[in-house]
Scaffold this active site. Structure first.
Site, PDB file in Angstrom:
ATOM      1  N   ASP A  17      -2.216 -17.350  48.532  1.00  0.00           N
ATOM      2  CA  ASP A  17      -0.782 -17.504  48.815  1.00  0.00           C
ATOM      3  C   ASP A  17       0.001 -17.671  47.527  1.00  0.00           C
ATOM      4  O   ASP A  17      -0.537 -18.107  46.509  1.00  0.00           O
ATOM      5  CB  ASP A  17      -0.538 -18.777  49.646  1.00  0.00           C
TER       6      ASP A  17
HETATM    7  N1  URA Z   1      -6.043 -20.402  52.695  1.00  0.00           N
HETATM    8  C1  URA Z   1      -4.719 -20.619  52.568  1.00  0.00           C
HETATM    9  O1  URA Z   1      -4.100 -21.217  53.440  1.00  0.00           O
HETATM   10  N2  URA Z   1      -4.108 -20.171  51.480  1.00  0.00           N
HETATM   11  C2  URA Z   1      -4.739 -19.528  50.463  1.00  0.00           C
HETATM   12  O2  URA Z   1      -4.108 -19.153  49.456  1.00  0.00           O
HETATM   13  C3  URA Z   1      -6.112 -19.304  50.612  1.00  0.00           C
HETATM   14  C4  URA Z   1      -6.745 -19.760  51.737  1.00  0.00           C
END
Ligand code: URA
Length: 251
Positions: free
Chosen positions: A103
């Site tokens: 993310d």
């Molecule tokens: N899970 C998430 O919620 N975000 C990430 O960036 C990776 C795994």
């Protein structure tokens, strides 16, 4: 293989730009200036340099980035900075892509490659390479979390997560380590939301048997080699040893 073909597959320049650079003497083969775009080169034997920088002959490139916050994993989201901007030119190739996603606000280990088969192997549902995340929660860890996660969390939209492993980081209240064998959208954040908590910080610390090099700064990249890729695919990082790894910013 022709010199312009060799360079085109391994850099971001177009064939036309490469031909101009070759005829202007900006490319050397084994130390001698190349003059002709169709000069034959052997990726295994010749040392090719473009603008004084060595262009590795390997058929595929593997790059590990320590992703900072604020960058999206896709290449073309309007108005957003992409992780692709963090790859230095000497490690860039036309088909280089991140393997899976982190993310925008997540940090840590992000692999890039132009080897489509390897990318598939890492993220395919069957034999999915283990991903390890260190997280900081908004509220303290609760003992019931580990069993709920081991049983498989049901997310708010009804999606069922596979059983996973999670544990609190010793001597902290709000830090935890979690290991997943799948990759649903925002999965870790949504798992803890389903448990009534909130993930404030999320860092990917390992992928399969590959751990983040401790001295790689945020935004830094390194090239990986065959042995690193094999280690990633064919071994797993020991959960308990990752749990003991000290972080400077403990809660
Ligand atoms: N899970 C998430 O919620 N975000 C990430 O960036 C990776 C795994």
């Amino acid at each position: 293989m022709r010199l312009d073909q060799f360079l085109s597959a391994r850099t971001l320049y177009s064939r036309r730009e490469l031909r101009t650079m070759i005829t202007k003497g900006k490319v050397t083969v084994d130390g001698a200036p190349a003059r002709k775009p169709d000069q034959p080169v052997s990726p295994e034997k010749n040392i090719v340099c473009l603008l004084g920088k060595h262009v590795p002959g390997d058929p595929y490139l593997y790059v590990l980035l320590n992703k900072p916050k604020g960058y999206v994993s896709s290449a073309d989201e309007a108005g957003q900075h992409s992780v692709m901007e963090l790859i230095p030119p000497e490690l860039s190739r036309k088909d280089l892509r991140p393997v899976g996603r982190l993310d925008k606000d997540s940090t840590g280990l992000l692999l890039f490659t132009d080897d489509g088969q390897l990318a598939h192997q890492v993220i395919a549902a069957r034999g999915h390479v283990a991903k390890y995340y260190r997280i900081l929660l908004a509220r303290p860890w609760e003992d019931a979390y580990a069993d709920a996660i081991a049983a498989g969390i049901r997310l708010a939209d009804g999606a069922q997560c596979k059983p996973a492993q999670a544990a609190p980081v010793p001597e902290t209240q709000r830090e935890a380590l979690i290991c997943l064998h799948e990759g649903k959208y925002h999965q870790v954040r949504r798992m803890f939301a389903a448990l009534g908590n909130h993930v404030e910080e999320l860092e990917r610390v390992a992928l399969g048997g590959l751990t983040m090099p401790p001295d790689l700064p945020l935004g830094g990249c390194i090239q990986l080699f065959e042995q690193d890729v094999q280690k990633m695919l064919h071994s797993e990082t020991v959960f308990s040893s990752l749990l003991q790894t000290k972080k400077e910013s403990s809660s």
